[in-house]
Scaffold this active site. Structure first.
Site, PDB file in Angstrom:
ATOM      1  N   SER A  24       1.026  -1.200  -0.055  1.00  0.00           N
ATOM      2  CA  SER A  24      -0.293  -0.181   0.059  1.00  0.00           C
ATOM      3  C   SER A  24       0.993   1.283  -0.080  1.00  0.00           C
ATOM      4  O   SER A  24       0.555   2.486  -0.586  1.00  0.00           O
ATOM      5  CB  SER A  24      -0.991   0.020   1.295  1.00  0.00           C
ATOM      6  OG  SER A  24      -0.189   0.297   2.233  1.00  0.00           O
ATOM      7  N   ASN A  25       2.057   1.124   0.580  1.00  0.00           N
ATOM      8  CA  ASN A  25       2.917   2.539   0.563  1.00  0.00           C
ATOM      9  C   ASN A  25       3.397   2.450  -0.915  1.00  0.00           C
ATOM     10  O   ASN A  25       3.598   3.798  -1.436  1.00  0.00           O
ATOM     11  CB  ASN A  25       4.069   2.213   1.533  1.00  0.00           C
ATOM     12  CG  ASN A  25       3.629   2.598   2.879  1.00  0.00           C
ATOM     13  OD1 ASN A  25       3.299   3.914   3.270  1.00  0.00           O
ATOM     14  ND2 ASN A  25       3.455   1.766   3.707  1.00  0.00           N
ATOM     15  N   MET A 101      10.669  -6.716   4.082  1.00  0.00           N
ATOM     16  CA  MET A 101      11.015  -7.153   5.350  1.00  0.00           C
ATOM     17  C   MET A 101      12.286  -8.040   5.537  1.00  0.00           C
ATOM     18  O   MET A 101      12.339  -9.249   6.302  1.00  0.00           O
ATOM     19  CB  MET A 101       9.610  -8.274   5.795  1.00  0.00           C
ATOM     20  CG  MET A 101       8.350  -7.613   5.909  1.00  0.00           C
ATOM     21  SD  MET A 101       8.833  -5.838   6.702  1.00  0.00           S
ATOM     22  CE  MET A 101       7.398  -6.067   8.011  1.00  0.00           C
ATOM     23  N   HIS A 120       8.660   3.208   8.725  1.00  0.00           N
ATOM     24  CA  HIS A 120       8.477   2.360  10.087  1.00  0.00           C
ATOM     25  C   HIS A 120       7.274   2.533  10.621  1.00  0.00           C
ATOM     26  O   HIS A 120       7.224   4.015  10.839  1.00  0.00           O
ATOM     27  CB  HIS A 120       9.767   2.275  10.758  1.00  0.00           C
ATOM     28  CG  HIS A 120       9.652   1.603  12.051  1.00  0.00           C
ATOM     29  ND1 HIS A 120      10.120   0.052  11.640  1.00  0.00           N
ATOM     30  CD2 HIS A 120       9.362   1.637  13.151  1.00  0.00           C
ATOM     31  CE1 HIS A 120       9.769  -0.286  12.902  1.00  0.00           C
ATOM     32  NE2 HIS A 120       9.593   0.629  13.745  1.00  0.00           N
ATOM     33  N   GLU A 154      22.852   0.348  10.600  1.00  0.00           N
ATOM     34  CA  GLU A 154      22.076  -0.160  11.962  1.00  0.00           C
ATOM     35  C   GLU A 154      20.509  -0.058  11.536  1.00  0.00           C
ATOM     36  O   GLU A 154      20.376   0.983  10.823  1.00  0.00           O
ATOM     37  CB  GLU A 154      22.301   0.720  13.019  1.00  0.00           C
ATOM     38  CG  GLU A 154      23.675   1.114  13.513  1.00  0.00           C
ATOM     39  CD  GLU A 154      24.052   2.445  13.096  1.00  0.00           C
ATOM     40  OE1 GLU A 154      24.018   3.022  14.071  1.00  0.00           O
ATOM     41  OE2 GLU A 154      24.179   2.642  11.988  1.00  0.00           O
ATOM     42  N   ASP A 156      16.868   0.446  11.366  1.00  0.00           N
ATOM     43  CA  ASP A 156      15.783   1.507  11.941  1.00  0.00           C
ATOM     44  C   ASP A 156      16.382   2.447  12.670  1.00  0.00           C
ATOM     45  O   ASP A 156      15.954   3.146  13.610  1.00  0.00           O
ATOM     46  CB  ASP A 156      14.812   0.797  12.710  1.00  0.00           C
ATOM     47  CG  ASP A 156      13.783  -0.166  11.976  1.00  0.00           C
ATOM     48  OD1 ASP A 156      13.578  -0.074  10.891  1.00  0.00           O
ATOM     49  OD2 ASP A 156      13.200  -1.137  12.779  1.00  0.00           O
TER      50      ASP A 156
END
Ligand code: GAR
Length: 212
Positions: A24-25, A101, A120, A154, A156
């Protein structure tokens, strides 16, 4: 921690979207492009999952799609190297992770320094990793939200471009909160991509400045 200076380019951009699911994004970003709000085109929609619904949507919209099976590669770095090659072949300016993911390996990050964005479903640095909405509900915060950020090594933890604050209601479940946050994701992700190709994002150290 990465330091330095970067200014996003003012140009008609070539965007690749990486997704693993619904997409959807991806649709929100593409819709904004079709509406002329973003000075860029999607040149590739890539997935690690052959059956990702987002890939099917991309095909229906006439976009180029590609699936590579991670199991066909000896390891994560080899897999990411193959993706980087496909992105370079298509002269991609910006990679948008949209519900992708898989963790991006450091060589992939380095090949596209300041050219990978992620969304996020929480107010980073709170609730990184998986099931961010469930983490927020379980913790009992009154507000959560969504974050668009550049991707560094790293997970997020890259420089934050835009955030939206979303209230958490007492009767929220993971699903109801996720739905409320998603509406905001669809606002701020296209907005971040728009700013990028207007040449208006400047990264200094780990802070992002939005230029007038
Ligand atoms: C979105 O909520 C996105 O923020 C989240 O996955 C969902 C994908 O939805 N991403 C992450 O949790 C990344 N850690 P979509 O496929 O409909 O865009």
């Amino acid at each position: 921690m990465e330091q330095g200076f970067f200014r996003s380019p003012k140009k008609r951009g070539r965007v690749a979207v990486l997704l693993s699911g619904r997409g959807s994004n991806f649709r929100a970003i593409h819709d904004a492009m079709l509406a002329g709000k973003i000075n860029a085109d999607i040149v590739l929609v890539f997935s690690n999952k052959a059956d990702a619904p987002g890939l099917q949507t991309a095909r229906e919209r006439g976009l180029e799609t590609l699936h590579l099976d991670p199991k066909a590669f000896p390891g994560r770095e080899a897999y990411d190297a193959a993706i980087v090659e496909e992105l370079k072949k298509r002269e991609v300016d910006l990679v948008c992770l949209a519900g992708y993911m898989k963790i991006i390996t450091p060589p992939f990050c380095q090949a596209f320094r300041n050219r990978i964005m992620n969304i996020h479903p929480a107010l980073l640095p709170s609730f990184p990793g998986l099931h961010a909405q469930k983490q927020a509900v379980d913790y009992g915060v009154r507000y959560s939200g969504a974050t668009v950020h550049f991707v560094w090594e790293e997970v997020d933890a890259g420089p934050i471009i835009l955030q939206a604050v979303v209230p958490v209601h007492q009767d929220d479940t993971e699903e109801t909160l996720a739905d409320r946050i998603l509406e905001w994701e669809h606002q701020i992700y296209p907005e971040a991509v728009r700013l990028y190709f207007e040449g208006r994002l400047e990264v200094r150290g780990r802070r992002v400045y939005i230029l007038d």
